[in-house]
Every structure is written in C-alpha cells, then in structure tokens.
Design a protein around this motif. Structure first.
Motif, PDB file in Angstrom:
ATOM      1  N   THR B 278       0.735  -1.137   0.138  1.00 33.42           N
ATOM      2  CA  THR B 278      -0.007   0.034  -0.073  1.00 33.42           C
ATOM      3  C   THR B 278       0.795   1.451  -0.066  1.00 33.42           C
ATOM      4  N   VAL B 279       0.628   2.251  -0.911  1.00 34.57           N
ATOM      5  CA  VAL B 279       1.288   3.534  -0.740  1.00 34.57           C
ATOM      6  C   VAL B 279       0.063   4.705  -0.663  1.00 34.57           C
ATOM      7  N   VAL B 280       0.452   5.582   0.296  1.00 27.76           N
ATOM      8  CA  VAL B 280      -0.300   6.805   0.608  1.00 27.76           C
ATOM      9  C   VAL B 280       0.404   7.921   0.494  1.00 27.76           C
ATOM     10  N   ASP B 281      -0.137   8.972   0.058  1.00 25.87           N
ATOM     11  CA  ASP B 281       0.643  10.079  -0.154  1.00 25.87           C
ATOM     12  C   ASP B 281      -0.187  11.319   0.512  1.00 25.87           C
ATOM     13  N   VAL B 282       0.578  12.051   1.380  1.00 26.27           N
ATOM     14  CA  VAL B 282       0.043  12.806   2.202  1.00 26.27           C
ATOM     15  C   VAL B 282       0.721  14.531   1.715  1.00 26.27           C
ATOM     16  N   ASP B 283      -0.368  15.297   1.159  1.00 26.15           N
ATOM     17  CA  ASP B 283       0.311  16.537   0.845  1.00 26.15           C
ATOM     18  C   ASP B 283       0.466  17.602   1.915  1.00 26.15           C
ATOM     19  N   CYS B 284       1.820  17.988   2.419  1.00 25.39           N
ATOM     20  CA  CYS B 284       2.071  18.756   3.555  1.00 25.39           C
ATOM     21  C   CYS B 284       1.872  20.192   3.158  1.00 25.39           C
ATOM     22  N   THR B 285       1.799  20.640   1.972  1.00 32.23           N
ATOM     23  CA  THR B 285       2.081  22.058   1.634  1.00 32.23           C
ATOM     24  C   THR B 285       0.785  22.840   1.934  1.00 32.23           C
ATOM     25  N   THR B 286      -0.461  22.140   2.229  1.00 36.46           N
ATOM     26  CA  THR B 286      -1.890  22.512   2.588  1.00 36.46           C
ATOM     27  C   THR B 286      -1.763  22.667   3.905  1.00 36.46           C
ATOM     28  N   LEU B 287      -0.990  21.762   4.749  1.00 40.68           N
ATOM     29  CA  LEU B 287      -1.346  21.414   6.091  1.00 40.68           C
ATOM     30  C   LEU B 287      -1.574  22.583   6.911  1.00 40.68           C
ATOM     31  N   ALA B 288      -2.804  22.725   7.945  1.00 36.61           N
ATOM     32  CA  ALA B 288      -3.154  23.559   8.676  1.00 36.61           C
ATOM     33  C   ALA B 288      -2.741  23.267  10.164  1.00 36.61           C
ATOM     34  N   PRO B 289      -2.554  23.651  11.237  1.00 36.06           N
ATOM     35  CA  PRO B 289      -2.821  23.324  12.485  1.00 36.06           C
ATOM     36  C   PRO B 289      -4.027  22.449  12.903  1.00 36.06           C
ATOM     37  N   LEU B 290      -3.997  21.265  13.131  1.00 35.86           N
ATOM     38  CA  LEU B 290      -5.087  20.344  13.298  1.00 35.86           C
ATOM     39  C   LEU B 290      -5.663  20.139  14.903  1.00 35.86           C
ATOM     40  N   VAL B 291      -6.922  19.993  14.827  1.00 35.16           N
ATOM     41  CA  VAL B 291      -7.344  19.754  16.382  1.00 35.16           C
ATOM     42  C   VAL B 291      -8.466  18.779  16.060  1.00 35.16           C
ATOM     43  N   THR B 292      -8.537  17.775  17.065  1.00 36.64           N
ATOM     44  CA  THR B 292      -9.591  16.597  16.938  1.00 36.64           C
ATOM     45  C   THR B 292     -10.801  17.440  17.558  1.00 36.64           C
ATOM     46  N   TRP B 293     -12.024  17.114  16.964  1.00 39.75           N
ATOM     47  CA  TRP B 293     -13.152  17.437  17.595  1.00 39.75           C
ATOM     48  C   TRP B 293     -14.056  16.264  18.242  1.00 39.75           C
ATOM     49  N   GLY B 294     -13.746  15.046  17.739  1.00 40.41           N
ATOM     50  CA  GLY B 294     -14.489  13.931  18.458  1.00 40.41           C
ATOM     51  C   GLY B 294     -13.845  13.081  19.391  1.00 40.41           C
ATOM     52  N   THR B 295     -14.301  11.559  19.364  1.00 40.26           N
ATOM     53  CA  THR B 295     -13.771  10.681  20.352  1.00 40.26           C
ATOM     54  C   THR B 295     -12.928   9.691  19.873  1.00 40.26           C
ATOM     55  N   ASN B 296     -12.409   9.707  18.648  1.00 41.26           N
ATOM     56  CA  ASN B 296     -11.376   9.089  18.197  1.00 41.26           C
ATOM     57  C   ASN B 296     -10.431  10.005  17.165  1.00 41.26           C
ATOM     58  N   PRO B 297      -8.859   9.598  17.242  1.00 40.31           N
ATOM     59  CA  PRO B 297      -8.285  10.469  16.431  1.00 40.31           C
ATOM     60  C   PRO B 297      -8.614  10.918  14.936  1.00 40.31           C
ATOM     61  N   GLU B 298      -9.484  10.037  14.313  1.00 37.32           N
ATOM     62  CA  GLU B 298      -9.667  10.298  12.892  1.00 37.32           C
ATOM     63  C   GLU B 298     -10.758  11.672  12.902  1.00 37.32           C
ATOM     64  N   GLN B 299     -11.384  11.833  13.950  1.00 39.12           N
ATOM     65  CA  GLN B 299     -12.121  12.957  14.162  1.00 39.12           C
ATOM     66  C   GLN B 299     -11.430  14.134  14.089  1.00 39.12           C
ATOM     67  N   VAL B 300     -10.846  14.791  12.975  1.00 37.48           N
ATOM     68  CA  VAL B 300     -10.015  15.486  13.006  1.00 37.48           C
ATOM     69  C   VAL B 300     -10.001  16.797  12.043  1.00 37.48           C
ATOM     70  N   GLY B 301     -10.021  17.943  12.484  1.00 42.09           N
ATOM     71  CA  GLY B 301      -9.735  19.112  11.090  1.00 42.09           C
ATOM     72  C   GLY B 301      -9.177  20.142  11.481  1.00 42.09           C
ATOM     73  N   PRO B 302      -9.043  21.182  10.553  1.00 38.50           N
ATOM     74  CA  PRO B 302      -8.224  22.222  10.796  1.00 38.50           C
ATOM     75  C   PRO B 302      -8.503  23.013  11.778  1.00 38.50           C
ATOM     76  N   ILE B 303      -7.977  23.804  12.454  1.00 41.94           N
ATOM     77  CA  ILE B 303      -8.312  24.773  13.636  1.00 41.94           C
ATOM     78  C   ILE B 303      -9.436  25.715  13.034  1.00 41.94           C
ATOM     79  N   SER B 304      -9.284  26.242  11.512  1.00 35.61           N
ATOM     80  CA  SER B 304     -10.101  27.122  10.948  1.00 35.61           C
ATOM     81  C   SER B 304     -11.615  26.665  10.557  1.00 35.61           C
ATOM     82  N   ALA B 305     -11.776  25.102  10.878  1.00 30.09           N
ATOM     83  CA  ALA B 305     -12.868  24.394  10.134  1.00 30.09           C
ATOM     84  C   ALA B 305     -14.033  24.405  11.225  1.00 30.09           C
ATOM     85  N   ALA B 306     -15.277  24.088  10.697  1.00 30.47           N
ATOM     86  CA  ALA B 306     -16.328  24.045  11.589  1.00 30.47           C
ATOM     87  C   ALA B 306     -16.647  22.603  12.132  1.00 30.47           C
ATOM     88  N   ILE B 307     -17.249  22.364  13.031  1.00 30.82           N
ATOM     89  CA  ILE B 307     -17.805  20.890  13.572  1.00 30.82           C
ATOM     90  C   ILE B 307     -18.515  20.416  12.494  1.00 30.82           C
TER      91      ILE B 307
END
Lengths: 195, 470
Positions: B278-307
């Motif tokens: 398996t190969v996964v590519d992650v683009d870092c150039t658009t990365l924002a500071p991230l914050v989780t909003w839920g109760t497992n770590p995949e529930q995450v979004g940029p600080i500027s996002a809405a729930i």
C-alpha cells in the motif's frame, strides 16, 4: 488456557465502530496485579452511571443480554491501548467470542492468548447477526468456522489456521517456544552486539 | 526478485525459527517494561519457576501511575493503594529477576518511550517491544517497535523472543514542506484523518518524503508515536545522519563499536525496487494546525474549520460515531473549533513530552499569561527532559506564565494517576488519544500540537497559531 471448541450462548449486539480498550476496561481498573476479578470494570463508564447505579440503556444491562457470552461488534474492535486487562475483563464477565468485521491487532492477539475467539466476518454478515441477536442462543463452532443464529441461519467466519489450532488445543506459547531453546541460543551466538 | 523494505530486512534479520503454522519466532533486542502491564507476567514466571532469559536486554521504568509531584518522597508519595502496590511490585520484580530499573524519582526515569531513545537504548535495526501500544514511537530510529499484551510480555521475558506474523508493507510519503504553524503532530493527525483509525491495519508503515527527512528526531518520534492511532502495527523512519548524531555519546549507544555500528546503520534503508502493498501520499503544503473534535483521532480538522454535520458522512457507521462523539463532546454541527472555551491544558506525554515540544510551547508562553479560568500543566517526559528544560530556563517561562511545572510521567494522558480532568471539562491536550473517558470520566479531549495547546492556555480557548505568524 481453556480450549475453544464450540459455544452455545446469547449474543449481544454492539455495532459501533472503533470500540477502544479504554471503553472496554477504563483505566481505573488497571491498577491491579491480578488477572481475575475485572468483570465489574467491563464497560464500566457505560454500564454504570456516575452514582454507581446501572445504566438501564446499556446493552449488557438489558435482560436477555446480561449473560451474553458472544458480542457482535463493529469495525476495528479493541483499538487503542494494549491492555490485556480488556480481554481479561471480557473473560471474567463470561464473553468467549467476539464477531466483528475487523479487530485491532494487539487486542486480537490478546484474545487468542486468553482463549477468546475473535471471529472475523463480512460487515454484511455482522449486520445480519446483530439484527438476529434477539436474546436467543447462537452456536459458534470453531472447527467448521460457522455461526448459527437462533433462527437457524448459518454464516461463516475467518480465522488464520495457526491461531485456530492454538485455540482448539488451548496451547500455551511459552511451553512451545521453550522447545526451541537450542535455536534461540544458536541465534544468540550469531547475533552481532556492538560494545 | 524485487527489493526488500526496511521492515522486511529487520524482520528477516531477527528470525529465530518459523513454525509450521507460519508464526515466526522473532528475537527481541530491547524489552521495555513498566508497572502496569508487567506484574501478571512476572507472576506467571514465578508460578512456572522460570527466569528472565536476558535481563540485560530488559529495562524497567515506572511511569503510568506515578504522581507528577513530590516523587523524591518515593513510593509513599503514591496516594492510591493499588497504584502504590503496582510500583512496589515493579521494584520487587526488577530486583528478583535482575532487571535494570529507573525507579520513580531517579533522574533517568520517565515515560518509557521517552527514556529508551534518550538513553541511547533505542537503536536502528532493533526489534523493540513493550506492553504498551505507543511502543511504535521507537520506530523513529529505524527500529521495528510495537506494543504487545501481558501474555506476550511474559513470553518475551521467558524466551527473549516473540511469536509474530509478518505484516504488509505500507509506504507513507509526506510531500512538500508544511506551512508555518504545522509540524509533526499535524502530519500524524492528517494521516489518521486521511486513512482513518483502522486505515493502517495489518501493515507496518515506513514514513518517507521530504517533510519526514526534515523533521528533527523529536518530530519523528511524535510521528511514529501516533502510528498506532491509525491501526498499523508499527511505523518507522529509515535512519540517517541525524539519527546517528542524536545517538552518538548517549549512555546506551555503542562506544568502541561505534564505527561498525554506524556504518551498518547507514545501510538500513528500503531498496529502491522494494515492493509495497500500500502506498499513501500526504500533501504537506496545505497542512493547517489540526485539532480533533471527536472521540477518536480520525475525527480531526483544521483549527479554522467548523464541526461537521454527522449527516455529511456517507458511511452510516461514521455518521453514528460522529453523532455519539458530538454528544459526548458537547458540540453541535457548524460550531467553529476556533474560539471554543477550554478548562484544562496538558502539555506532555509520549507523543509530545520531549525537549523540542517544551521549547515550542515555551516560545508561545513566553511573556504571556494563562487565561484565569484555565488550569494548565506542563509535564516533561522524563527526568532528563526536565533537567534540560530547567537548564534552558523553560520552567521559569512556564511558571511565570501561570503553567504548573510538574515532575515526569504519563500524567493526564490516561488519567491513571492523580492528574485527571473532571467530567465535562474541555482539555487542550498534546497527548495521542481523545477516547471517551481517557483523561477522566466525562472529560472532553481535543488533541493538538504543543504550540497550539500553549496558545489555547493563553487565550483560554482554541486558537489559530497562524494568527501569531508562526
């Protein structure tokens, strides 16, 4: 270890994905030096309200499921912490088999090492099994890798051959590995060590 | 024949035997133990009259249920009787079985995944195990490192080997450079958000790409630490000159054998024609500071996002999971993450309790004050980190700003010791798990980087680091 061959028991549906080991056995029950007596901690934060009384909505507190020995679970069951206390608590409560589309790997190994059958079944089969978990008894047979619902419908599940054999025999890994002590010693003689 | 991955090479170099059923007997170079997951394993050895096969390849610490103050008072400083018994049992087991231990209060003690690397015990090419899922951390050095259960701990103690099955190979490539405000923690959370909590299942990951090469060793440790949160067995970064420079001169690193060791370590890399499942590519150039909003770590979004609205997830299981998470977290769809008032801040853990993490947090805290309604804690990952931070004056930066400067340990990451959040409290945390009840029953955890957590402490609410221009 108690071998696992067949099991006839009530199954409790627990369909959420990603049920982690912090939920299965919360941290306040980890400060023990024993393997036994953990049933009271199983799903404690959901089974009991903060005042200690039972939460009547939680599945294992509902009448037909109080004595469930099978869980019909969702994806990635047992993710998170490596705590073997989670399968110890399940076992102490009476759970001997969990059916799910997928398991977190450390938890999966911990189940095998404690005689709990982690049966992997297609998501559609798990949904079907969950729907048929009405308090009647399911029959799980490891050697034929089948589950029969209370209504008599039969479904298959997967388990890798080596782990199946281990569960059927109730085999102890340490005893088996110690038979290979000469090979371990030979490996140690050729192992490179930098001082 | 196609080339081999770094994981393939380490695996093959540690094969003692292969059983008929396909299980491999893998030799373990370093076994880390601690008070919570080991007592039943040592009890098993005692009951069977077995010894620890290679005590010198085993190192014990006390970290999970140790208090983060008054450690000098020793075991009596532990108020909870069962926690105290576990720590006492660890001391007795280490003594009886001849295992080296850094007891609570020892300047070398700390979180097991901080201690191994900083003592130079964690080395490239090793197989490292510990009864803790975050053992993946040590992969930052190009080691195969993963968590095991207590039955397996007993197996390793008795035989110095582990029964294991080969996982698949996953290559995760982080492309480009993260913008200002984003770093290792955001890279790790971005990957989990992209592939999900179970996305790495069945694999060992190798992290590669420009952004990984440019990470410090501390950053690579953070990245590998969160591997288990995407479900992979282990994560690793091939060793390079930075890895070697970090290791050289550390107490556990080779001395007269350094030249041989380091020239071998330089060869540890995946072949150019290695086969990846398996190969996964992650683009870092658009990365924002991230914050989780839920109760497992995949529930995450940029600080500027809405729930997000749970209904926006196509998968009904993810919908149900989001609904339950928002209920637990006391959040509503459409609410902005930025500006969400917080009660507690925890800076520390095996994810972010190292010196660089504390430097980043201190750079935000310097000359500012923690919001009056917030209780903020900084917990160094080890005695060494604490001493280094104090030598740099970071402790004074934190205390002047109103943060508590604590003694080392797992602390509020898992609420097994007196450092817990209360029910309903919202926590900005640098740890790795936002599970229900993880930091205390009913506690609401938002995961983020150390700089973001420090800023949340100052602002009293979740805030966007980029507004500071960094």
């Amino acid at each position: 270890m108690t071998p696992f061959t067949t099991l006839r028991a009530v199954a409790a549906p627990m369909a959420e994905a990603n049920i982690d080991t912090d939920q299965i056995l919360p941290k306040q029950f980890l400060a023990t030096t024993e393997r036994s007596g953990l049933a009271r901690g199983l799903f404690a934060d959901q089974r009991f309200n903060p005042d200690g009384r039972e939460n009547p909505d939680f599945v294992l507190n509902r009448a037909p499921f109080r004595g469930a020995q099978i869980l019909i679970a969702g994806d990635n069951f047992g993710c998170g912490s490596s705590r073997e206390h989670a399968p110890w608590a399940l076992l102490d409560f009476g759970v001997r088999c969990i059916v799910a589309p997928s398991f977190a790997e450390i938890f999966y190994n911990n189940c095998i090492n404690n005689g709990i059958l982690p049966a992997i079944a297609d998501p559609a089969i798990c949904t079907e099994l969950g729907a048929e978990a009405d308090g009647g008894e399911f029959t799980v047979d490891l050697s034929s890798q089948t589950i029969v619902t209370p209504a008599g419908e039969q479904f298959g599940f997967t388990i890798e051959a080596g782990r199946k054999a281990k569960l059927l025999a109730g085999a102890d890994d340490i005893t088996l590995t110690l038979l290979r002590t000469d090979e371990i010693a030979a490996f140690e003689r050729r192992r490179v060590v930098w001082l | 024949m196609s080339g081999r991955t770094l994981y393939d090479k380490i695996w093959e170099a540690h094969l003692v035997a292969v059983e008929d059923d396909g299980a491999a007997l893998l030799y373990v170079d370093l076994h880390l133990v601690y008070e919570v997951m080991s007592p039943q394993a040592f009890a098993g050895l005692r009951a069977a009259g077995r010894r620890v096969r290679r005590p010198e390849l085993t190192l014990a610490v006390c970290d999970h249920n140790t208090p983060t103050e008054n450690q000098r008072a020793g075991v009596s400083a532990i108020a909870d009787a069962s926690a105290r018994r576990q720590v006492e049992t660890m001391l007795v087991n280490a003594r009886d079985f001849g295992v080296e231990i850094f007891p609570m209060g020892d300047p070398r003690n700390g979180i097991v995944h901080v201690v191994g690397p900083e003592q130079g015990r964690t080395q490239p090419g090793m197989v490292i195990v510990c009864g803790d899922s975050h053992t993946s951390t040590h992969g930052a050095f190009g080691a195969l490192a993963f968590g095991i259960g207590t039955s397996e701990v007993e197996h390793v103690l008795a035989t110095q080997t582990l029964r294991a099955r080969k996982a698949k190979n996953m290559l995760v490539q982080f492309h480009g450079a993260p913008p200002i405000g984003a770093g290792a923690k955001d890279m790790a959370l971005a990957l989990i958000g992209q592939i999900g909590s179970g996305g790495g299942a069945g694999h060992v990951i190798e992290y590669a790409g420009e952004a990984v090469r440019n990470l410090s060793m501390e950053g690579r440790l953070t990245l590998c630490n969160l591997t288990i949160e995407n479900g992979a067995r282990a994560g690793m970064v091939a060793p390079d000159e930075q890895t070697l420079a970090y290791l050289k001169g550390r107490p556990g690193a080779p001395k007269q054998g350094w030249v041989d060791a380091s020239s071998f370590w330089r060869t540890l890399r995946s072949d150019a024609d290695a086969r990846w499942d398996t190969v996964v590519d992650v683009d870092c150039t658009t990365l924002a500071p991230l914050v989780t909003w839920g109760t497992n770590p995949e529930q995450v979004g940029p600080i500027s996002a809405a729930i997000p609205d749970p209904a926006s997830f196509a998968d009904p299981v993810k919908q149900a999971s989001a609904r339950r998470a928002l209920d637990y977290m006391g959040l509503t769809p459409g609410q902005k993450l930025e500006g969400l008032a917080i009660d507690r801040v925890f800076i520390g853990s095996c994810a972010n309790g190292r010196i660089e993490d504390l430097r980043q947090a201190a750079s935000i805290a310097k000359g500012r004050k923690v919001a009056p309604h917030v209780r903020a804690m900084v917990v160094p990952g080890s005695g060494q980190v604490r001493a280094q931070a104090e030598a740099e004056g970071l402790d004074r930066v934190f205390t002047a700003a109103g943060f508590e400067w604590r003694e080392p340990g797992c602390s509020m990451c898992l609420g097994m010791n007196p450092d817990k959040a209360l029910s309903g409290e919202r926590v900005a945390s640098t740890s790795n798990r936002n599970f229900e009840g993880r930091q205390g029953r009913g506690a609401r955890t938002h995961l983020m980087s150390p700089a973001m957590a420090a800023l949340a402490a100052i602002e009293g609410k979740l805030a966007d680091l980029r507004r500071l221009g960094r």
